[in-house]
Design a protein around this motif. Structure first.
Motif, short mmCIF file in Angstrom:
data_model
loop_
_atom_site.label_atom_id
_atom_site.label_comp_id
_atom_site.label_asym_id
_atom_site.label_seq_id
_atom_site.Cartn_x
_atom_site.Cartn_y
_atom_site.Cartn_z
N LEU A 76 -8.08 9.18 -3.75
CA LEU A 76 -6.66 8.79 -3.80
C LEU A 76 -6.46 7.58 -4.71
CD1 LEU A 76 -5.55 9.16 -0.06
CD2 LEU A 76 -4.86 10.60 -1.98
N GLU A 77 -7.35 6.59 -4.58
CA GLU A 77 -7.16 5.37 -5.38
C GLU A 77 -7.53 5.58 -6.84
OE1 GLU A 77 -8.32 1.57 -3.97
OE2 GLU A 77 -6.79 1.67 -2.41
N LEU A 78 -8.70 6.17 -7.09
CA LEU A 78 -9.21 6.23 -8.46
C LEU A 78 -8.69 7.42 -9.25
CD1 LEU A 78 -12.93 5.26 -7.68
CD2 LEU A 78 -11.05 3.76 -8.40
N LYS A 79 -8.36 8.50 -8.55
CA LYS A 79 -7.96 9.71 -9.29
C LYS A 79 -6.46 9.98 -9.18
CE LYS A 79 -12.56 11.62 -8.75
NZ LYS A 79 -13.09 11.87 -10.12
N LEU A 80 -5.86 9.69 -8.01
CA LEU A 80 -4.42 9.90 -7.88
C LEU A 80 -3.63 8.60 -8.09
CD1 LEU A 80 -5.56 12.54 -6.59
CD2 LEU A 80 -3.56 12.55 -5.13
N GLY A 81 -4.37 7.49 -8.20
CA GLY A 81 -3.70 6.22 -8.49
C GLY A 81 -2.81 5.70 -7.37
N LEU B 90 0.85 -1.19 0.00
CA LEU B 90 0.00 0.00 0.00
C LEU B 90 0.89 1.24 0.00
CD1 LEU B 90 -2.73 -1.16 2.55
CD2 LEU B 90 -2.69 -1.35 0.07
N GLU B 91 0.39 2.29 -0.67
CA GLU B 91 1.23 3.49 -0.81
C GLU B 91 0.85 4.58 0.19
OE1 GLU B 91 2.00 3.56 -5.53
OE2 GLU B 91 -0.02 3.01 -4.88
N VAL B 92 -0.34 4.46 0.77
CA VAL B 92 -0.79 5.45 1.74
C VAL B 92 -1.30 4.70 2.97
CG1 VAL B 92 -2.52 7.24 2.22
CG2 VAL B 92 -1.45 7.13 -0.05
N ARG C 271 -0.32 15.23 -2.19
CA ARG C 271 0.47 15.76 -3.32
C ARG C 271 1.82 16.29 -2.84
NH1 ARG C 271 -1.21 18.02 -8.08
NH2 ARG C 271 -0.42 20.08 -7.50
N ALA C 272 1.79 16.88 -1.63
CA ALA C 272 3.03 17.48 -1.10
C ALA C 272 3.90 16.45 -0.39
CB ALA C 272 2.68 18.62 -0.15
N GLY C 273 3.49 15.19 -0.40
CA GLY C 273 4.39 14.16 0.13
C GLY C 273 3.89 13.38 1.34
N ALA C 274 2.78 13.80 1.97
CA ALA C 274 2.28 13.05 3.12
C ALA C 274 1.80 11.68 2.67
CB ALA C 274 1.15 13.82 3.80
N ARG C 275 2.10 10.64 3.44
CA ARG C 275 1.67 9.29 3.07
C ARG C 275 0.93 8.61 4.22
NH1 ARG C 275 2.08 11.06 -1.00
NH2 ARG C 275 3.08 10.36 -2.92
#
Lengths: 530, 530
Positions: free
Chosen positions: A254-259, A6-8, A225-229
């Motif tokens: 996050l999943e569908l639009k930012l991938g 997972l990325e976030v 976008r600024a790096g927070a995960r």
């Protein structure tokens, strides 16, 4: 388990910050049910509560110890009090006592709060933060640091706000969560600050946003976008004042639009269910217009829109509703036709004779017009079909009932029910008491049935819900009662509706018992044949 | 009239796009009431409806002609149909017939819609747009052009999307409103597109955003940052699917955070009233958690927050609530400390003697442990304080009550309440019937009080809510009843809790009547003194 990393990190605070919403009050058992559902969804962290602030939250952690969790259960608490020893702090002690392996500690970033609320010197606040984190780390806990009011603090004195975050980093916090506690930040400025803080701290960052300016979702995305995960929020956006960032919008964005992968494979399709489940347990009407998961989120009302949707499903939908477990609807009328009844009868293996379907469609419509709702009461629906099918014999029939309740001059309350039932060839007339009128009715009904159906003892009433339809008629409004019953193995729901709350309760109660008895006799018949 | 020129044109579409929300249906007279309130607020444009789409909207414009408006009333409609003459188009004809001096025309920007929904050639769509605008301009109308799906259109074919906007500019449209019709755009990308479109078109731009991704407010602000000075939205964010950009958040964000004048001087303070007024007319419960204007928007529940607020009002508020006509409140609940009780007593002007605060905190906690919830029942909270204050005399005291209800063999249902009250020196013993046990109790209580307090007739029970706490105890679970009462001018909420649903109802009912009578006698005392 997730198929790819997972990325976030999704951090759910429904059980702590969510309960700060005006109008929410969750029992300990409610909190456990919600935690289990969130765990099944696959969030990384579930904040269980603030064990130092109230006994209910301490109880939650005690009861949570017996459950095997996939997520990390976190306990929330404050830095040590000013001018005292970290080892003597009851709030930090409560964090250790909770048994949570991860503690989320909040501290002050804004000099205004340090001076006017805590009333301590700025350097003492830094010590409070660092020492508290060290204390928890020394006791073997992982620490997430919530930098309260970080953005307001940054605007007032960026240098000091950074110092507070550095104190937490020095102490050993693994992630610094920048909080827009007052919820008034705007996305582009927040994004700049997260970027600047990230460049100076060089440490993992998180975001915790509130919706006071209507930008909680956008602010959360801006921070990512600024790096927070690490992303904090609540189901349905519950939270103090205007609420927290709504995970039901943030996660699909996050999943569908930012991938960015936030949940295990396939979990996103659970989201609509989870949103409704949490609203149900919190006993709040779900917001039907919520992005992604609201009942109306993909409902098309305008004639132009509905016509266009028939030509191209993309034309008025930003994403495919099935991706979040929702569905597209045309709002014209949702009235059931014969097809619904026939499908339902097939589902339950009920053979209907010619013409019964039309008659049943009529009966459903008449009942719904009186306030019944069959979609939440499958057992009542099935009974409706079975009663119309050949060969069905109801185990009992009501002749009359009477309930008396009140409070005497002595202050003593009483509730008594008198009931007359036809059971087979017999008429049974009996009475029972309860600690309220519905439990008295329930007791009398069981007492009347026990001689003929001893198996009634195994049927338990497990949930009872009341809803007032169109409350504007005051005490004369229609009441809808939903009852869940169980025989230990199965659970079923029945419905009753009437302007009289006890009549509505009676209808749901009687259906619940009748269904349970009918199922048992069908099971016995099958056993005798085999 | 505004004292300084406004910098942003606020365009309200509550009456057109707002009514696309599932669950809203406004009568023509409702629409006129809302339009008048919006006009008094000072918005630049009020979109009255789509006169070509339904007779109700056409009627609205006919009736609106007799009113003197400060705002511009606009009529909404589509570009001419494909392959037909602009002069023969019934929809354009309806726009002229509406008498509106400003027409808002929507047309297609997205090639997908042109091909799959309209099913016309791209150049025919351009002609449809240009000719329709020219037609309205030639008839002396001002034209606002809504570029439907502009952002999706831009992503698919930016050149064609710009061509459609240029066709409207050539025709004579005064502003091109870029619409995120499907509501899925994200702020930073939307801002780039508005900036790019502005640079190419060199023409005034507007924004029309929907909330399907949870970013409608942020998207609107982003467009303004990129140069748009015409902002479309609705009161309370009503609108198709997840709703439109909520003007109740957008306007305060623009005025208080971006420093852009949107409304005449002093109008912002009307916003909370306007939001509630529109919800009331639409017959929808107001969203209490809405940014700025929700009842909970400045409500503080956590004991830590309330204590901090007493030290510094900025500590947990992003703006001063009075700026939008709202107010700050302390919520009394199990999470409360003494600060909440003291703040509440100050709010209600109740003088508590020494030590009463501690005792009341205890009393609140005990009541809440029994199932009461004071945060949703301001009047019960106030009564709790008043009863502890010197000089308070309750208008009546319950001696005993008894309720009988049931269904007879004949099928006939009945409900009767018998009540004994001490009213001053007298004991009143009476009875009444109802169509359910609660309405029978309500009727008996009023009957008992009417001789001593004829004003009880003006107090109406207007809402009745029941919730079962921890329903897993089945029919023995604690029941919480919330009752809303009104005397026509004010509305107040009371609470009762008990395992017996009728006892819980009695407690809430009695508090509701006691509060109403106490308020009336206080008002009479003030009148007698003045």
């Amino acid at each position: 388990m997730p198929d790819a990393p997972l990325e976030v990190d999704v951090y759910d605070t429904t059980l702590r910050d969510g309960t700060q919403r005006e109008g929410i009050s969750l029992a300990c058992s409610d909190k456990l049910r919600i935690a289990r559902r969130l765990d099944a969804l696959g969030v990384a962290y579930i904040e269980g509560g603030w064990p130092g602030s109230n006994p209910k939250d301490a109880e939650f952690f005690a009861r949570a110890r017996d459950v095997a969790w996939s997520a990390e259960l976190t306990a929330f608490g404050a830095t040590r009090r000013a001018g005292s020893d970290v080892g003597d702090d009851p709030s930090l002690r409560a964090l250790l006592d909770s048994g949570a392996r991860v503690c989320t500690l909040f501290g002050k970033s804004w000099d205004l709060h340090v001076r006017e609320v805590l009333r301590v010197r700025p350097d003492e606040n830094l010590r409070m933060i660092e020492e508290s984190v060290i204390f928890l780390r020394a006791a073997g806990r992982r620490v997430i640091y919530d930098a309260e009011h970080f953005f307001d603090g940054w605007e007032a004195d960026a240098g000091y706000a950074l110092e507070t975050a550095r104190a937490a980093v020095r102490g050993g916090a693994e992630v610094i969560v920048l909080c827009d506690t007052n919820g008034g930040a705007l996305p582009w400025r927040l994004e700049e600050i997260v970027r600047a803080a990230g460049a100076r701290l060089e440490h993992p960052l998180g975001i915790h946003a509130h919706d006071d300016g209507g930008c909680a979702v956008a602010n959360t995305l801006a921070a990512v976008r600024a790096g927070a995960r690490h992303v904090q929020g609540t189901i349905n956006g519950y939270g103090e004042r205007c609420g927290n960032a709504n995970l039901c919008a943030v996660v699909p964005d996050l999943e569908l639009k930012l991938g960015l992968r936030c949940l295990p494979d396939g979990a996103l399709r659970e989201l609509t269910d989870v949103a409704h489940f949490v609203a149900e347990v919190a006993n709040l009407p779900p917001d039907e217009h919520m992005p992604y998961v609201g009942r109306s989120a993909f409902a098309h009302k305008g004639g132009v829109h509905v016509a266009a949707m028939r030509r191209s499903p993309r034309s008025y939908q930003h994403v495919e509703p099935a991706l979040v477990g929702n569905r597209s609807r045309a709002v014209v009328s949702e009235l059931s036709g014969r097809a619904n009844i026939l499908t339902k009868a097939e589902e339950h293996g009920v053979a209907l004779d010619h013409g019964a379907d039309r008659e049943l469609v009529e009966r459903v419509k008449q009942h719904e017009a009186r306030g019944f709702s069959f979609e939440a009461a499958e057992a009542s629906t099935e009974l409706l079909l079975r009663r119309r099918a050949a060969g069905y014999r109801a185990p009992f029939r009501l002749v009359e009932y009477r309930v008396m309740t009140g409070r005497r001059d002595s202050g003593q309350e009483f509730a008594e029910a008198v009931i007359k039932l036809a059971v087979g060839e017999q008429v049974v007339h009996t009475a029972a008491e309860g600690n309220g009128p519905v439990s008295a009715l329930d007791a009398a009904l069981r007492k009347a049935l026990a001689p003929a159906f001893p198996e009634v003892a195994s049927i338990q009433l497990v949930d009872y819900k009341v809803r007032i339809l169109d409350g504007r008629d005051g005490t004369s409004a229609t009441t809808r009662v939903l009852i869940d019953s169980s025989d230990g193995a199965r659970r079923w729901s029945t419905v009753g509706a009437s302007p009289n709350i006890l009549e509505a309760s009676w209808l749901a109660l009687a259906d619940g018992i009748e269904y349970g008895l009918a199922m048992k006799s069908a099971a016995q018949a099958r056993a005798a044949l085999s």
